[in-house]
Write an enzyme that holds these catalytic residues in place. Structure first.
Site, mmCIF file in Angstrom:
data_model
loop_
_atom_site.group_PDB
_atom_site.id
_atom_site.type_symbol
_atom_site.label_atom_id
_atom_site.label_comp_id
_atom_site.label_asym_id
_atom_site.label_seq_id
_atom_site.Cartn_x
_atom_site.Cartn_y
_atom_site.Cartn_z
ATOM 1 N N HIS A 40 0.796 -1.223 0.000
ATOM 2 C CA HIS A 40 0.000 0.000 0.000
ATOM 3 C C HIS A 40 0.828 1.272 0.000
ATOM 4 O O HIS A 40 0.362 2.322 -0.429
ATOM 5 C CB HIS A 40 -1.037 -0.026 1.124
ATOM 6 N N GLU B 197 -11.461 -10.620 -5.041
ATOM 7 C CA GLU B 197 -10.037 -10.724 -4.713
ATOM 8 C C GLU B 197 -9.648 -12.163 -4.397
ATOM 9 O O GLU B 197 -8.472 -12.481 -4.263
ATOM 10 C CB GLU B 197 -9.727 -9.864 -3.474
ATOM 11 N N ASP C 65 -4.828 -8.353 -4.740
ATOM 12 C CA ASP C 65 -5.012 -9.519 -3.873
ATOM 13 C C ASP C 65 -5.316 -10.778 -4.679
ATOM 14 O O ASP C 65 -4.831 -11.859 -4.351
ATOM 15 C CB ASP C 65 -6.138 -9.264 -2.860
ATOM 16 N N CYS D 103 -10.323 -2.666 -10.067
ATOM 17 C CA CYS D 103 -9.653 -1.549 -9.401
ATOM 18 C C CYS D 103 -8.254 -1.940 -8.920
ATOM 19 O O CYS D 103 -7.580 -1.156 -8.269
ATOM 20 C CB CYS D 103 -10.485 -1.021 -8.244
HETATM 21 C C1 PEP Z 1 -6.798 -5.138 -4.750
HETATM 22 O O1 PEP Z 1 -6.637 -6.057 -3.941
HETATM 23 O O2 PEP Z 1 -6.549 -5.233 -5.971
HETATM 24 C C2 PEP Z 1 -7.306 -3.826 -4.290
HETATM 25 C C3 PEP Z 1 -7.612 -2.878 -5.149
HETATM 26 O O3 PEP Z 1 -7.372 -3.622 -2.950
HETATM 27 P P1 PEP Z 1 -6.090 -3.266 -2.058
HETATM 28 O O4 PEP Z 1 -4.939 -2.981 -2.997
HETATM 29 O O5 PEP Z 1 -6.450 -2.092 -1.237
HETATM 30 O O6 PEP Z 1 -5.906 -4.516 -1.276
HETATM 31 MG MG MG Z 2 -7.314 -5.923 -1.896
#
Ligand code: PEP
Ligand code: MG
Length: 570
Positions: A188, A430, A454, A501
């Site tokens: 992140h 995910e 994920d 996303c």
């Molecule tokens: C993902 O897992 O692709 C996602 C967009 O969520 P995060 O990156 O916040 O886990």
């Molecule tokens: Mg995620």
């Protein structure tokens, strides 16, 4: 000499290294002959700490408002408390011990006293005492205090690791870039760097060991290359690359305001991912058509207590009302993995990414979940809201989340508090079990959004934080692409909106495959939007569909890559 890490956020940065490494604040008691010298050390440490807190107060006032700034008034008052400081002075004088020991002894007593109080407000003050104590203690011991929001000269940060909230609160005007020892491209802090547009490299393994404070550091956030005190030729070449990047960005301006459609008029939506209400500016600047993911974790991070319903309502309303009716998917709390909340007291786990996180916490701690849902419902009147549940692995979880949402709606109706009636409900895909079940889940939801960050780690069994196995974290894995194709097809056939996303949604080689699969919404860091629009407008939908058939019959990721490359004439 050139060194290599993982390119996490595109761009060139060159500047003085700022080593961000924590110090061990452990104290060994020393007897002293001259208590006066220790008293002086204490006095200076208190003075420096108060000056720093005043500076933080001013910055916080500008960025987050008076209410948040007041927290630092109370920290300053603590350091001026005659009882606390008086007792430290007495110990130094009477017991003839060093300032650091006396300070730690008395501070610990105060922390214990506040922690044992009944009143919740008083209990929380223990955390404030701990916080200011560490600051003073660092100064007594002669360590530099690290506060990334306070940096006031241009630097490249060199750290072992950065938490997502440390990245989010960096002073963007002064932090030219950062480089870390650990972390993967979809950790992140890397995602936040892309949202903030700060060049970054992660997973270098030993940047903090090989770089000294004040060295000149050059980083290329695209390739992951970095140089310590580079020669003038290397520097010139990198600065030229930066110029070319700036030029490319300028050329993308002509795509602003155009429709995101292929030559044969297959239209998609290009949306942005945000982490804080402040990111909306960059979203609008980059011409995003919607918000495909608002990661609400950042409302909960970098603080000592749970945000109240009103605090959450304020953040969500701010985002919704600044979007002028654009659709906005707000994801419910996705804490866990590399995003931690100290005040939630989740015990350390062997496998945090497979553990107690996201929707699992929310369905367990219903009050926490309801507080967020009520805040979202109340905010819904300020814009066009979609609510999305993360980490879904079963039908029951969606059903249970919806029952709780309905209870919140009833509570608000009972109190005559209005909320939008057309809120769309979606889930993140995910987890492979969820991808397989999209058609069955369809009766409960309006949309899916594929979280490839994920989904990749769970499908390929590769920890997204572990730079060592980065090669296995492979977006071209044919099994992963088949699963993505399956989820999109099932969603479209069931009449759901299909969105993505995760970071794969903006990868230039993969976008034509996703278009061919029929993906409807691509959501990404805002800085990738115009480039993706340019690419999509150069494609032919029919050709993309043919590409999908070819990719789905590949045996290896190399074969996949070569199909994707030859499709684009590369
Ligand atoms: C993902 O897992 O692709 C996602 C967009 O969520 P995060 O990156 O916040 O886990
Ligand atoms: Mg995620």
């Amino acid at each position: 000499m050139e060194r290599l890490g993982l390119g996490a956020s595109e761009g060139i940065a060159y500047g003085k290294a700022y080593l961000f490494v924590g110090h061990d604040l452990e104290v060994v008691e020393r007897k002293v002959a001259q208590p006066e010298a220790e008293l002086k050390k204490l006095g200076q440490a208190l003075e420096t700490s108060i000056l720093e807190l005043e500076k933080i107060r001013t910055i916080t006032l500008e960025s987050l408002g008076e209410e948040k700034a007041q927290i630092f008034d109370s920290h300053i008052m603590l350091l001026q408390d005659p009882e606390w400081i008086g007792q430290v002075q007495t110990q130094i004088n009477e017991q003839k011990i060093c300032a650091e020991s006396a300070f730690v002894n008395v501070s610990q007593q105060f922390v214990a006293m506040f922690e044992s109080m009944e009143d919740d407000y008083m209990k929380e003050r223990a955390a404030d005492i701990r916080d200011v104590s560490d600051r003073v203690l660092s100064h007594i011991l002669g360590f530099k205090i690290h506060d990334l929001s306070l940096i006031d000269e241009e630097v490249v940060i060199v750290a072992r690791d950065l938490t997502p909230s440390q990245t989010a609160t960096m002073n963007k005007k002064k932090v030219l870039g950062f480089i870390t020892d650990i972390g993967g491209k979809t950790s992140h802090s890397a995602i936040m760097a892309r949202t903030l547009g700060i060049p970054a490299i992660v997973g270098t393994e030993h940047a903090t060991q090989s770089i000294n404070e004040g060295d000149k550091i050059l980083i290329d956030g695209e390739t992951g290359q970095y140089w310590i005190n580079p020669d003038s030729k290397t520097l010139e070449k990198a600065l030229l690359k930066q110029k070319e990047l700036d030029q490319k960005r300028k050329e993308l301006e002509v795509f602003r305001g155009l429709s995101s459609e292929t030559i044969d008029h297959y239209k998609v939506e290009l949306a942005g991912n945000i982490g804080t209400p402040n990111d909306v500016d960059s979203l609008i600047e980059n011409d995003a058509e919607a918000v495909g993911l608002y990661r609400t974790e950042f409302v909960f991070m970098d603080r000592k207590t749970m945000p109240t319903e009103d605090e959450q309502f304020e953040a969500y309303s701010k985002v919704l009302s600044s979007l002028n009716g654009k659709f906005c998917i707000i994801r419910t709390l996705d804490i866990g993995g590399d995003k931690k909340l100290p005040y939630l007291h989740v015990p350390e786990e062997e496998n945090p990414f497979l553990g107690y996180r996201a929707i699992r916490i929310c369905l367990d701690d219903v009050e926490l979940f309801k507080t967020q849902l009520r805040a979202l419902l109340r905010a819904s009147v300020h814009g066009h809201l979609g609510i999305m549940f993360p980490m879904i692995s079963s039908y029951e979880e969606i059903a249970q989340a919806k029952v709780i949402l309905k209870e919140c709606q009833e509570e608000l109706t009972h109190k005559s508090i209005s909320f939008a009636k057309d809120i769309k409900i979606g889930i993140m895909i995910e987890i492979p079990s969820a991808a397989m079940m999209v058609d069955t889940y369809a009766e409960l939801i309006d949309f899916i959004s594929i979280g490839t960050n994920d989904l990749t780690q769970y499908t390929c069994a590769v920890d997204r934080m572990n730079g060592k196995i980065e090669k296995l974290y492979n977006p071209y894995n044919p099994g992963l692409l088949r699963l993505i194709h399956l989820a999109i097809t099932k969603a479209n056939e069931a009449g759901l909106k299909s969105a993505m996303c995760g970071s794969m949604s903006h990868m230039p080689l993969i976008v034509p495959f996703l278009v061919g699969c029929g993906l409807q919404e691509f959501s990404m860091s805002p800085s990738h939007i115009l480039g993706s629009r340019k690419l999509i407008r150069s494609l032919n939908f029919k050709d993309c569909q043919n590409l999908v058939s070819k990719v789905l019959s590949c045996r290896t990721s190399e074969e996949v890559q070569s199909q994707l490359k030859s499709f684009q004439g590369l």
